[in-house]
Motif scaffolding. Structure first.
Motif, PDB file in Angstrom:
ATOM      1  N   SER A  83      49.792 -42.655   2.247  1.00  0.00           N
ATOM      2  CA  SER A  83      50.854 -41.791   1.726  1.00  0.00           C
ATOM      3  C   SER A  83      50.718 -40.360   2.253  1.00  0.00           C
ATOM      4  CB  SER A  83      50.917 -41.866   0.197  1.00  0.00           C
ATOM      5  OG  SER A  83      50.023 -40.993  -0.399  1.00  0.00           O
ATOM      6  N   VAL A  84      49.495 -39.874   2.434  1.00  0.00           N
ATOM      7  CA  VAL A  84      49.404 -38.493   2.950  1.00  0.00           C
ATOM      8  C   VAL A  84      49.757 -38.427   4.437  1.00  0.00           C
ATOM      9  CG1 VAL A  84      47.747 -37.775   1.191  1.00  0.00           C
ATOM     10  CG2 VAL A  84      46.915 -38.533   3.447  1.00  0.00           C
ATOM     11  N   MET A  85      49.492 -39.481   5.173  1.00  0.00           N
ATOM     12  CA  MET A  85      49.899 -39.486   6.578  1.00  0.00           C
ATOM     13  C   MET A  85      51.428 -39.497   6.673  1.00  0.00           C
ATOM     14  SD  MET A  85      47.096 -39.103   8.243  1.00  0.00           S
ATOM     15  CE  MET A  85      47.608 -39.337   9.954  1.00  0.00           C
ATOM     16  N   ASP A  86      52.055 -40.245   5.779  1.00  0.00           N
ATOM     17  CA  ASP A  86      53.515 -40.242   5.747  1.00  0.00           C
ATOM     18  C   ASP A  86      54.057 -38.847   5.466  1.00  0.00           C
ATOM     19  OD1 ASP A  86      53.532 -42.914   6.289  1.00  0.00           O
ATOM     20  OD2 ASP A  86      53.973 -43.566   4.241  1.00  0.00           O
ATOM     21  N   LEU A  87      53.311 -38.100   4.708  1.00  0.00           N
ATOM     22  CA  LEU A  87      53.755 -36.741   4.369  1.00  0.00           C
ATOM     23  C   LEU A  87      53.502 -35.751   5.497  1.00  0.00           C
ATOM     24  CD1 LEU A  87      52.419 -36.481   0.694  1.00  0.00           C
ATOM     25  CD2 LEU A  87      54.799 -36.690   1.408  1.00  0.00           C
ATOM     26  N   GLY A  88      52.760 -36.183   6.521  1.00  0.00           N
ATOM     27  CA  GLY A  88      52.541 -35.283   7.648  1.00  0.00           C
ATOM     28  C   GLY A  88      51.125 -34.785   7.821  1.00  0.00           C
ATOM     29  N   ALA A  89      50.169 -35.377   7.099  1.00  0.00           N
ATOM     30  CA  ALA A  89      48.779 -34.970   7.298  1.00  0.00           C
ATOM     31  C   ALA A  89      48.354 -35.304   8.719  1.00  0.00           C
ATOM     32  CB  ALA A  89      47.874 -35.667   6.281  1.00  0.00           C
ATOM     33  N   ALA A  90      47.358 -34.559   9.217  1.00  0.00           N
ATOM     34  CA  ALA A  90      46.878 -34.787  10.587  1.00  0.00           C
ATOM     35  C   ALA A  90      45.776 -35.831  10.633  1.00  0.00           C
ATOM     36  CB  ALA A  90      46.364 -33.475  11.166  1.00  0.00           C
ATOM     37  N   GLY A  91      45.112 -36.017   9.519  1.00  0.00           N
ATOM     38  CA  GLY A  91      44.013 -36.970   9.470  1.00  0.00           C
ATOM     39  C   GLY A  91      43.400 -36.987   8.093  1.00  0.00           C
ATOM     40  N   VAL A  92      42.412 -37.846   7.913  1.00  0.00           N
ATOM     41  CA  VAL A  92      41.777 -37.966   6.604  1.00  0.00           C
ATOM     42  C   VAL A  92      40.254 -37.812   6.746  1.00  0.00           C
ATOM     43  CG1 VAL A  92      43.609 -39.467   5.743  1.00  0.00           C
ATOM     44  CG2 VAL A  92      41.528 -40.488   6.727  1.00  0.00           C
ATOM     45  N   MET A  93      39.622 -37.456   5.641  1.00  0.00           N
ATOM     46  CA  MET A  93      38.165 -37.329   5.638  1.00  0.00           C
ATOM     47  C   MET A  93      37.586 -38.348   4.669  1.00  0.00           C
ATOM     48  SD  MET A  93      35.742 -34.007   5.057  1.00  0.00           S
ATOM     49  CE  MET A  93      36.326 -33.615   3.410  1.00  0.00           C
ATOM     50  N   ILE A  94      36.529 -39.032   5.107  1.00  0.00           N
ATOM     51  CA  ILE A  94      35.938 -40.110   4.307  1.00  0.00           C
ATOM     52  C   ILE A  94      34.445 -39.860   4.133  1.00  0.00           C
ATOM     53  CG2 ILE A  94      35.450 -42.591   4.196  1.00  0.00           C
ATOM     54  CD1 ILE A  94      37.957 -43.026   5.947  1.00  0.00           C
ATOM     55  N   ALA A  95      34.020 -39.752   2.885  1.00  0.00           N
ATOM     56  CA  ALA A  95      32.594 -39.613   2.558  1.00  0.00           C
ATOM     57  C   ALA A  95      32.061 -40.973   2.139  1.00  0.00           C
ATOM     58  CB  ALA A  95      32.413 -38.602   1.432  1.00  0.00           C
ATOM     59  N   PRO A  96      30.819 -41.257   2.464  1.00  0.00           N
ATOM     60  CA  PRO A  96      30.238 -42.545   2.060  1.00  0.00           C
ATOM     61  C   PRO A  96      29.852 -42.542   0.584  1.00  0.00           C
ATOM     62  CG  PRO A  96      28.595 -41.223   3.187  1.00  0.00           C
ATOM     63  CD  PRO A  96      29.876 -40.431   3.210  1.00  0.00           C
ATOM     64  N   PRO A  97      29.961 -43.671  -0.102  1.00  0.00           N
ATOM     65  CA  PRO A  97      29.518 -43.744  -1.501  1.00  0.00           C
ATOM     66  C   PRO A  97      27.990 -43.651  -1.575  1.00  0.00           C
ATOM     67  CG  PRO A  97      30.177 -45.918  -0.727  1.00  0.00           C
ATOM     68  CD  PRO A  97      30.496 -44.945   0.375  1.00  0.00           C
ATOM     69  N   SER A  98      27.505 -43.080  -2.645  1.00  0.00           N
ATOM     70  CA  SER A  98      26.079 -42.745  -2.711  1.00  0.00           C
ATOM     71  C   SER A  98      25.176 -43.961  -2.814  1.00  0.00           C
ATOM     72  CB  SER A  98      25.825 -41.807  -3.893  1.00  0.00           C
ATOM     73  OG  SER A  98      26.137 -42.457  -5.094  1.00  0.00           O
ATOM     74  N   SER A  99      25.739 -45.141  -2.967  1.00  0.00           N
ATOM     75  CA  SER A  99      24.893 -46.331  -3.072  1.00  0.00           C
ATOM     76  C   SER A  99      24.389 -46.823  -1.716  1.00  0.00           C
ATOM     77  CB  SER A  99      25.676 -47.450  -3.761  1.00  0.00           C
ATOM     78  OG  SER A  99      26.887 -47.680  -3.063  1.00  0.00           O
ATOM     79  N   ILE A 138      42.328 -48.568   5.809  1.00  0.00           N
ATOM     80  CA  ILE A 138      43.382 -47.551   5.975  1.00  0.00           C
ATOM     81  C   ILE A 138      44.220 -47.812   7.231  1.00  0.00           C
ATOM     82  CG2 ILE A 138      42.049 -45.777   4.767  1.00  0.00           C
ATOM     83  CD1 ILE A 138      41.488 -44.451   7.485  1.00  0.00           C
ATOM     84  N   GLY A 139      43.681 -48.595   8.140  1.00  0.00           N
ATOM     85  CA  GLY A 139      44.401 -48.847   9.397  1.00  0.00           C
ATOM     86  C   GLY A 139      43.753 -48.069  10.533  1.00  0.00           C
ATOM     87  N   THR A 140      43.813 -48.634  11.718  1.00  0.00           N
ATOM     88  CA  THR A 140      43.131 -48.012  12.857  1.00  0.00           C
ATOM     89  C   THR A 140      43.943 -46.868  13.453  1.00  0.00           C
ATOM     90  OG1 THR A 140      44.138 -49.648  14.297  1.00  0.00           O
ATOM     91  CG2 THR A 140      41.939 -50.154  13.472  1.00  0.00           C
ATOM     92  N   ASP A 141      45.115 -46.625  12.919  1.00  0.00           N
ATOM     93  CA  ASP A 141      45.979 -45.589  13.482  1.00  0.00           C
ATOM     94  C   ASP A 141      45.807 -44.233  12.821  1.00  0.00           C
ATOM     95  OD1 ASP A 141      46.925 -46.852  11.152  1.00  0.00           O
ATOM     96  OD2 ASP A 141      48.948 -46.058  11.499  1.00  0.00           O
ATOM     97  N   ILE A 142      44.953 -44.154  11.819  1.00  0.00           N
ATOM     98  CA  ILE A 142      44.784 -42.874  11.122  1.00  0.00           C
ATOM     99  C   ILE A 142      43.504 -42.186  11.583  1.00  0.00           C
ATOM    100  CG2 ILE A 142      44.439 -41.773   8.876  1.00  0.00           C
ATOM    101  CD1 ILE A 142      46.146 -43.862   7.589  1.00  0.00           C
ATOM    102  N   PRO A 143      43.632 -41.009  12.216  1.00  0.00           N
ATOM    103  CA  PRO A 143      42.430 -40.289  12.657  1.00  0.00           C
ATOM    104  C   PRO A 143      41.589 -39.907  11.442  1.00  0.00           C
ATOM    105  CG  PRO A 143      44.445 -39.276  13.541  1.00  0.00           C
ATOM    106  CD  PRO A 143      44.870 -40.260  12.519  1.00  0.00           C
TER     107      PRO A 143
END
Lengths: 311, 311, 311, 311
Positions: D95-111, D129-134
């Motif tokens: 949804s944020v990519m649809d809104l025009g975001a340039a990319g997303v940030m992903i942190a690993p879970p602490s486990s 998320i799909g391979t098309d999202i930077p």
């Protein structure tokens, strides 16, 4: 009817049935909830850790709760609402209560360390969801890494009148039950319901120590019900007999990471679930593991007819 | 004779007997080591976590190892030498080998996280103690908080020719055994002995997966020996029968924190230890716990005569 | 003279000087202790975490303490005696006190979680070493993973009259100092000395909050002494000026894992240590890191003449 | 325009402005995003840990992203989508990519613990998320408890073409930057952008080691921009001068738990935020802390006019 501290018996933790393609399998969902009602469960918990709650989108979670409540009639349904933030917890809690849930279950985030941090967290959670929603403390250090002393549980109970139940899955935990019941006897803690988790690995003695039942998800929840009822009737040896008959499989199912795969596989064998699929990240059973479970089921069948004919 | 990767069977983890006043109880020490020899143990491990090793002064540790080696004749003795620093590890390792130990066991410190950190730690440990001392990797994530993949174990094995055994107590761990044996079959890892710990909770299947035996400390090590021997003879059902008979007690004994108290209590009941005392910090049994163990022993006696007459 | 809660000023944490081959470098040891005395240190701590204590054999530790006490004259010497078990802690504590140490420092093991566990640990430690040995609580959650609330520290202080000092290195920790001093003011805690660690990263404000000084090991301990003395004289701005001048280097030295390498390198540059060698496992400086430290030293020299001429 | 590995400069981590009553303060939101654009930020990150992301309801998160993108014109906006499950992560990312975001940030879970677990997690996240999202890897062991070696980061980069950036906040981390750049030079890793976090505490050297800029949230992001630009122009001493001038405050702001409170307070003083309110659980500033920050601001004003007149 809202959950109270009078809750007793067995509240199975329901897995969430998926099809192999990853969709919620609604036919299995219905069959599962019917099954729980028919075997005499006293209530249900959905969207717990073993319900793969974090793998569901918000709308799916709500739909699952709706279906569950519609299906199980007047059985009380507890909904796991643990979340990384209070906004999501509040939203989820309010909406499931509107749908008819009996109460919610809240696990502490793994970053909590000191007694005060834990107590404060529950105070803030209650402030967020509202003081009118009955809630269950989930005390599960093995998975959550948060260690609550009996004194901390007492503080949470006494600070928050809406706390009605403890899902007890500390390990080892027998003394904790005794201590909490002693707190009630000496008047320093008001009565709460204590239902035990940890896959049921100590249920045989937990009820003897004063637990009110089980809140866990073994693939033969009938056995959990047997143990609780037999103990309630004073038939101690019989309770241990049926428990011991299941212990080899129950122990196998209680392995972290892979336990849910075992549970779903057995429930598939029993015809309750159409598939043992999990959403990712999923524990998976190797061929060797499947053969081991089948072997355990065959051995179990010689002692409990409900396991007969499955493999 | 130094430990090799040909080690097989059951190497009990010996507890350290103390008198109620906290002194090492040498009479019980002798009785204990005689007992292990008489029941047919294939070797022994002393100064493991369950041997209360960190509670001993250095001279006491050395004295215990000396007594053990003198007492058990030609049985190989493995000595735990885990230490917060390599200087102490080296000193201990060199001195116990001089006394006639067959090898040493090394657990990783809980601060290690990445694969490389774990591999480097073992490389440095070997550099410290010398490449001539056969050693055992202790892989026990539940207690040590260090998670070793099969690939990491392979790297340690291949980097260090003196690594001859894995004390396997990952949980769940059955697939790990299968994977390590597969590594041997595909030639990517040289053969090592795999003996299993974790209180024996999965020993019934571990030997089926390729483990060579047990390296743990259940209060009836005879049962562990039975399981390993029966499985070796192909008597699978009989192996599971005797295992299942003990499982209710074994599970009770496997509780973290309190497990050693259970073990020592049962060994006291069996007349092997004069006292179930531990040095501080000590897990302690409540009256209720003692009654529960006695109940489990009585039930066990109906299925295994070796448990008869204890309570 | 035993350590009391009247301790004030700067007690540097002494590194242990090694030669490149890994032996204790006694000439550097002497030079180091002379240096601390000459700059006006109020005391010393040896065998702390940054003193590479776990890398020393027991006899080496004792020899180091002996040398230190002989060398520093009447300065009080605190000795780190943290150990995985109480037997070793007791042996070390008794023997260093016999040698003339002023007190001991005890860090909690990283397995402790609840308030009660921490309080019990210190009670047992005191029981082990004896109530006659003054001790320092080391409160260092970043490295030790044990979180002590002010309330827990108060319980330890009030339960154990031999507790005379807190080595404060919580992070963030300013409010903790204020809270503890408030406890003293409201009469709920008897007075203790509070010396701060954490590499000194907040020393400028810690003394303003009520800390009595520093107990840490920055490579220019003169600056720590300056800050404490200037603040004691009410020269706040001057204290911050000298602190800020050092902050770029101090921050660089405070990096976990590599900090000790930085400290030893700078002390080598200063001519105090003959080598910056550490025993394994050792943090090591890359060429780039060395160049960065040299650059920081050059910049520092423009603001503090004591850093002039080093590179 | 999607984020690429050509990203350079300073991408501030935006806090989320709240009113004292806990509502999102949209006027401050607008002022904040205008501010970032005007000072010359090269991009922005919203819904990071310091953006109080988990305290927002899903609709609020989406609304915030929308407003941000509308306000900052053509600046690339990165959105934090870390979530306890892949379903929520996917929903948010799409949804944020649809809104025009340039990319997303992903942190690993602490486990996550082992190298393979971390690599697998990112593979599954990308599948979700799909391979098309930077996407940006967030490598922040101090807070997330997940330790990624350079080798693990390389594996993630090489396995997932949509990985374009590393938010580097390991501590210590300078060698990691050097190692990753060496991987690029030896051809074993394709080029990625490296922007540094950790409150900027080592930014002065990070850019010298090869980092492309900063991705953090200090209350004077202008200084971060200065450092990156001055270093790019080869003005090393000037870069360190402005950095050192801010270091006393920056260090104060970098305290875990309370850092965001400091940042919001200073941004309130600067007139960017109308209030320094946080949603619960919130770090709070004592009177003493406020006075300390004010003192640091006054001192800073003597070296950087942008801090003048604030207190």
């Amino acid at each position: 009817m809202p959950l109270t501290n009078e809750a007793r018996g067995v509240f199975p933790i329901a897995p969430t049935p998926f099809s192999p393609s990853g969709e919620i399998d609604w036919a299995s969902v219905d069959r599962l909830f019917d099954f729980y009602r028919e075997i005499g469960a006293d209530g249900l918990t959905v969207l717990g850790i073993m319900g793969e709650a974090p793998k569901l989108e918000a709308e799916e979670s709500v739909a699952l709760v709706k279906r569950c409540i519609a299906r199980v009639g007047n059985l009380p349904v507890i909904v796991g609402v643990s979340a990384p933030g209070f906004a999501a917890m509040r939203a989820m809690a309010r909406s499931v209560m509107d749908l008819g849930a009996a109460g919610v279950m809240i696990a502490p985030p793994s970053s909590l360390r000191t007694d005060d941090q834990i107590v404060t967290y529950y105070a803030q959670a209650v402030e967020a969801i509202g003081t009118d929603i009955p809630f269950v403390i989930q005390d599960y250090p093995l998975t959550l890494s948060v260690v609550m002393t009996p004194g901390v549980i007492r503080r949470i109970v006494m600070d928050n009148p809406s706390c009605v139940m403890l899902k007890h899955e500390d390990w080892p935990g027998l003394e904790k039950i005794s201590t909490l019941r002693r707190f009630q006897q000496d008047g320093s803690m008001r009565p709460i319901a204590i239902l035990c988790g940890n896959g049921g690995l100590f249920l045989d003695f937990e009820v003897e120590r004063g637990a009110d039942g089980a809140n866990t998800g073994y693939a033969f929840p009938e056995m959990l019900i047997d143990v609780v009822r037999l103990q309630a009737r004073g038939e101690r040896d019989a309770a241990h007999d049926i428990f011991d008959a299941h212990l080899p499989l129950l122990r196998y199912e209680q392995q972290p990471g892979v336990g849910l795969a075992v549970r779903k596989y057995v429930m598939m064998r029993r015809g309750i679930l159409a598939s043992d699929a999990q959403r990712k990240p999923a524990g998976r059973l190797s061929e060797a593991a499947v053969a081991e479970i089948d072997y355990l089921l065959k051995r179990l069948a010689t002692r409990d007819p409900r396991a007969a004919g499955l493999v």
